[in-house]
Design a protein around this motif. Structure first.
Motif, mmCIF file in Angstrom:
data_model
loop_
_atom_site.group_PDB
_atom_site.id
_atom_site.type_symbol
_atom_site.label_atom_id
_atom_site.label_comp_id
_atom_site.label_asym_id
_atom_site.label_seq_id
_atom_site.Cartn_x
_atom_site.Cartn_y
_atom_site.Cartn_z
ATOM 1 N N MET A 345 0.822 -1.209 0.000
ATOM 2 C CA MET A 345 0.000 0.000 0.000
ATOM 3 C C MET A 345 0.856 1.260 0.000
ATOM 4 S SD MET A 345 -2.970 -1.105 -0.363
ATOM 5 C CE MET A 345 -3.701 0.518 -0.323
ATOM 6 N N LYS A 346 2.025 1.187 0.639
ATOM 7 C CA LYS A 346 2.923 2.340 0.609
ATOM 8 C C LYS A 346 3.430 2.584 -0.811
ATOM 9 C CE LYS A 346 7.174 4.267 2.584
ATOM 10 N NZ LYS A 346 7.694 4.663 1.260
ATOM 11 N N ARG A 349 0.719 4.348 -2.645
ATOM 12 C CA ARG A 349 0.667 5.774 -2.271
ATOM 13 C C ARG A 349 1.810 6.547 -2.906
ATOM 14 N NH1 ARG A 349 0.377 3.452 2.935
ATOM 15 N NH2 ARG A 349 -1.772 2.996 3.548
ATOM 16 N N ASP A 350 2.988 5.943 -2.942
ATOM 17 C CA ASP A 350 4.142 6.616 -3.542
ATOM 18 C C ASP A 350 3.920 6.859 -5.038
ATOM 19 O OD1 ASP A 350 5.414 6.635 -1.106
ATOM 20 O OD2 ASP A 350 6.670 4.878 -1.518
ATOM 21 N N ILE A 352 0.980 7.235 -6.516
ATOM 22 C CA ILE A 352 -0.012 8.305 -6.634
ATOM 23 C C ILE A 352 0.648 9.664 -6.398
ATOM 24 C CG2 ILE A 352 -2.089 9.282 -5.597
ATOM 25 C CD1 ILE A 352 -3.019 6.417 -5.030
ATOM 26 N N TYR A 353 1.511 9.733 -5.413
ATOM 27 C CA TYR A 353 2.204 10.984 -5.105
ATOM 28 C C TYR A 353 3.130 11.394 -6.249
ATOM 29 C CZ TYR A 353 5.401 14.245 -2.810
ATOM 30 O OH TYR A 353 6.169 15.341 -2.498
ATOM 31 N N PHE A 367 -8.258 5.039 -7.041
ATOM 32 C CA PHE A 367 -8.752 4.275 -5.905
ATOM 33 C C PHE A 367 -9.796 3.254 -6.350
ATOM 34 C CE2 PHE A 367 -7.364 8.443 -4.451
ATOM 35 C CZ PHE A 367 -6.411 8.084 -3.504
ATOM 36 N N SER A 385 -9.383 -0.739 1.872
ATOM 37 C CA SER A 385 -8.307 0.260 1.759
ATOM 38 C C SER A 385 -8.580 1.235 0.620
ATOM 39 C CB SER A 385 -6.963 -0.439 1.532
ATOM 40 O OG SER A 385 -6.602 -1.214 2.642
ATOM 41 N N GLU A 389 -8.815 5.054 1.509
ATOM 42 C CA GLU A 389 -7.796 5.967 0.981
ATOM 43 C C GLU A 389 -8.440 7.067 0.127
ATOM 44 O OE1 GLU A 389 -4.446 5.912 1.310
ATOM 45 O OE2 GLU A 389 -4.145 4.023 2.394
ATOM 46 N N GLN A 392 -9.819 9.598 2.576
ATOM 47 C CA GLN A 392 -8.733 10.316 3.243
ATOM 48 C C GLN A 392 -8.012 11.288 2.312
ATOM 49 O OE1 GLN A 392 -6.249 7.247 4.930
ATOM 50 N NE2 GLN A 392 -7.656 6.828 6.626
ATOM 51 N N ALA A 393 -8.091 11.022 1.011
ATOM 52 C CA ALA A 393 -7.477 11.922 0.037
ATOM 53 C C ALA A 393 -8.344 13.142 -0.235
ATOM 54 C CB ALA A 393 -7.201 11.180 -1.268
#
Length: 454
Positions: A345-346, A349-350, A352-353, A367, A385, A389, A392-393
């Protein structure tokens, strides 16, 4: 209890916000067009204003408007060969965007008739674009008639580049490779210039890339891979930074994935990355055939480094592959599960960032991919998740999100969530004032069957 909170209590998602009310769509905007210039002589002529308007319309690909001015200007005989070339090029560009034949084909016929009637001056590139336009429209009878006239004309209408477009056009009609090779040799005989034809044929010296593109296309479509690669090698050696992306794309689409992957990287290394739409199916094929996530990330990295503009589809492909690589047989109670899941999941996220930093806006689609993959892998924690997520975004679930949740519930065969998820989709449709689509009903039927709802 509201439907979102009911869904939260059953899956422990956290607060699920209701879909926002429908908003009026923002008007589409287009970038400012830089108006072309007039020469000093043209400025002082009585037709200068009309000519200026014509060139602006051509530059903005406003073909119907340009053709209104074209009629008067062509009768006055003031249009230059560059005007005709630009008009033909923009006709082709307009067709590629809209794909509306009736908006372009009549004007192309007018241009061809005027060229044949000597009412306007010709340009080899105008002939190239007209032939390519007719090929894309599959108007082969008209293209063949036009070529029969072109091949007898001088260099103001036909040159080696025009031969390349004609070879490609005939290749898509299924003309035999021997005949196409004969056209290629004829072009070299006529237009090799100061280069001896035999030398030009053997080394490619003095040959334009458009002619090489034509014969490469012909050889690929006829399965002569070796000869196609030989011409490709000549092209990339003579024009390492000027080889058109289209030539690379031919090999990407026509050859196996390992070769397509290498050719794509070659294009990026040469500074001419293919279009973003070429990368999308390439990423999908890499995952299907190799399951190599590093290769996928490497090709995206090369694409961006060469100036390509990534989009949300590329991000979704990477997210899907990262999640799809999670061991399907691993159980949540195993000690290795939690750290591996958190690392996965990290990574998502990375990604997406990283895409957000490359000006790819954060959207619910990424998502939705997590939710969809979670359902297909039968991992409810991924479904949870994905929705968590998204909230939360700071994003709102969309109709596609609710439909994806419904599909995921069907994949999970979780009968307890079927009614709740369907109610969420109904609520979203009502609040967003959107009409029902066939995929909604398909998702419901699929989920009901999977959950033994009938």
């Amino acid at each position: 209890m509201c439907l979102e909170l009911e869904f939260e209590s059953e899956l422990k998602y956290g607060n699920l916000q209701a879909p926002s009310k429908a908003r009026k769509p923002r008007p589409a905007t287009v970038s400012n067009t830089i108006a072309p210039q007039l020469t000093q002589e043209e400025v002082t002529e009585v037709f200068g204003q009309e000519l200026f308007v014509f060139r602006c319309d051509v530059t903005a690909t406003q073909i119907p408007a340009a053709m209104i001015s074209y009629k008067q200007l062509s009768e006055l005989g003031v249009l230059t060969s560059d005007d005709i070339s630009n008009l033909a090029r923009q006709m082709h560009a307009r067709w590629r965007v809209d794909q509306v034949k009736e908006d372009i084909l009549p004007h192309a016929k007018t241009l061809i008739a005027d060229l044949k009637g000597r009412k306007i001056v010709g340009h080899p590139l105008a002939s190239v674009h007209l032939l390519s336009l007719l090929k894309d429209m599959e108007e082969f009878e008209l293209s063949n008639e036009f070529w029969a006239w072109l091949v007898q004309q001088d260099e103001f209408h036909c040159d080696a580049r025009t031969y390349g477009a004609a070879i490609e056009c005939f290749a898509y009609q299924g003309l035999g490779l021997a005949d196409l090779e004969a056209m290629y040799e004829q072009a070299i005989e006529r237009y090799s210039g100061t280069i001896i034809p035999s030398v030009a044929l053997a080394t490619g010296r003095g040959l334009p890339t458009m002619l090489l593109q034509g014969i490469i296309t012909a050889r690929l479509l006829h399965g002569n891979w070796k000869a196609a690669y030989e011409a490709f090698d000549v092209c990339t050696r003579l024009y390492p930074t000027l080889t058109p992306p289209r030539i690379y794309e031919l090999f990407i689409y026509e050859r196996p994935i390992k070769e397509a992957y290498i050719v794509f990287l070659m294009a990026c290394r040469a500074g001419v990355p293919p279009k973003a739409g070429v990368l999308t199916p390439l990423l999908k094929e890499i995952w299907i055939k190799t399951r190599d996530i590093r290769a996928m990330i490497r090709v995206v990295y090369a694409f961006v480094g060469a100036g390509g503009k990534p989009n949300a589809m590329h991000l979704n492909s990477l997210i899907g592959s990262v999640l799809g690589s999670f061991p399907a047989e691993m159980k949540p109670e195993e000690p290795e599960y939690k750290p591996l899941y958190e690392a996965t999941m990290k990574t998502v996220r990375d990604l997406i960032y990283a895409f957000n930093r490359m000006k790819v806006p954060l959207s619910a689609g990424s998502f939705n991919t997590i939710i969809s993959v979670g359902g297909k892998l039968k991992r409810p924690e991924l479904v949870q998740s994905g929705l968590r997520e998204l909230i939360q975004a700071g994003l709102q679930p969309t109709i596609v999100t609710y439909r994806t949740l419904l599909n995921a519930v069907g994949d999970l065969q979780d009968e307890s969530l079927l009614e709740t998820t369907w109610a969420m989709l109904i609520k979203g449709r009502i609040e967003l004032r959107q009409k029902w689509d066939m995929p909604d009903w398909k998702a419901l039927i699929k989920a009901c069957v999977a959950c033994h709802g009938f």
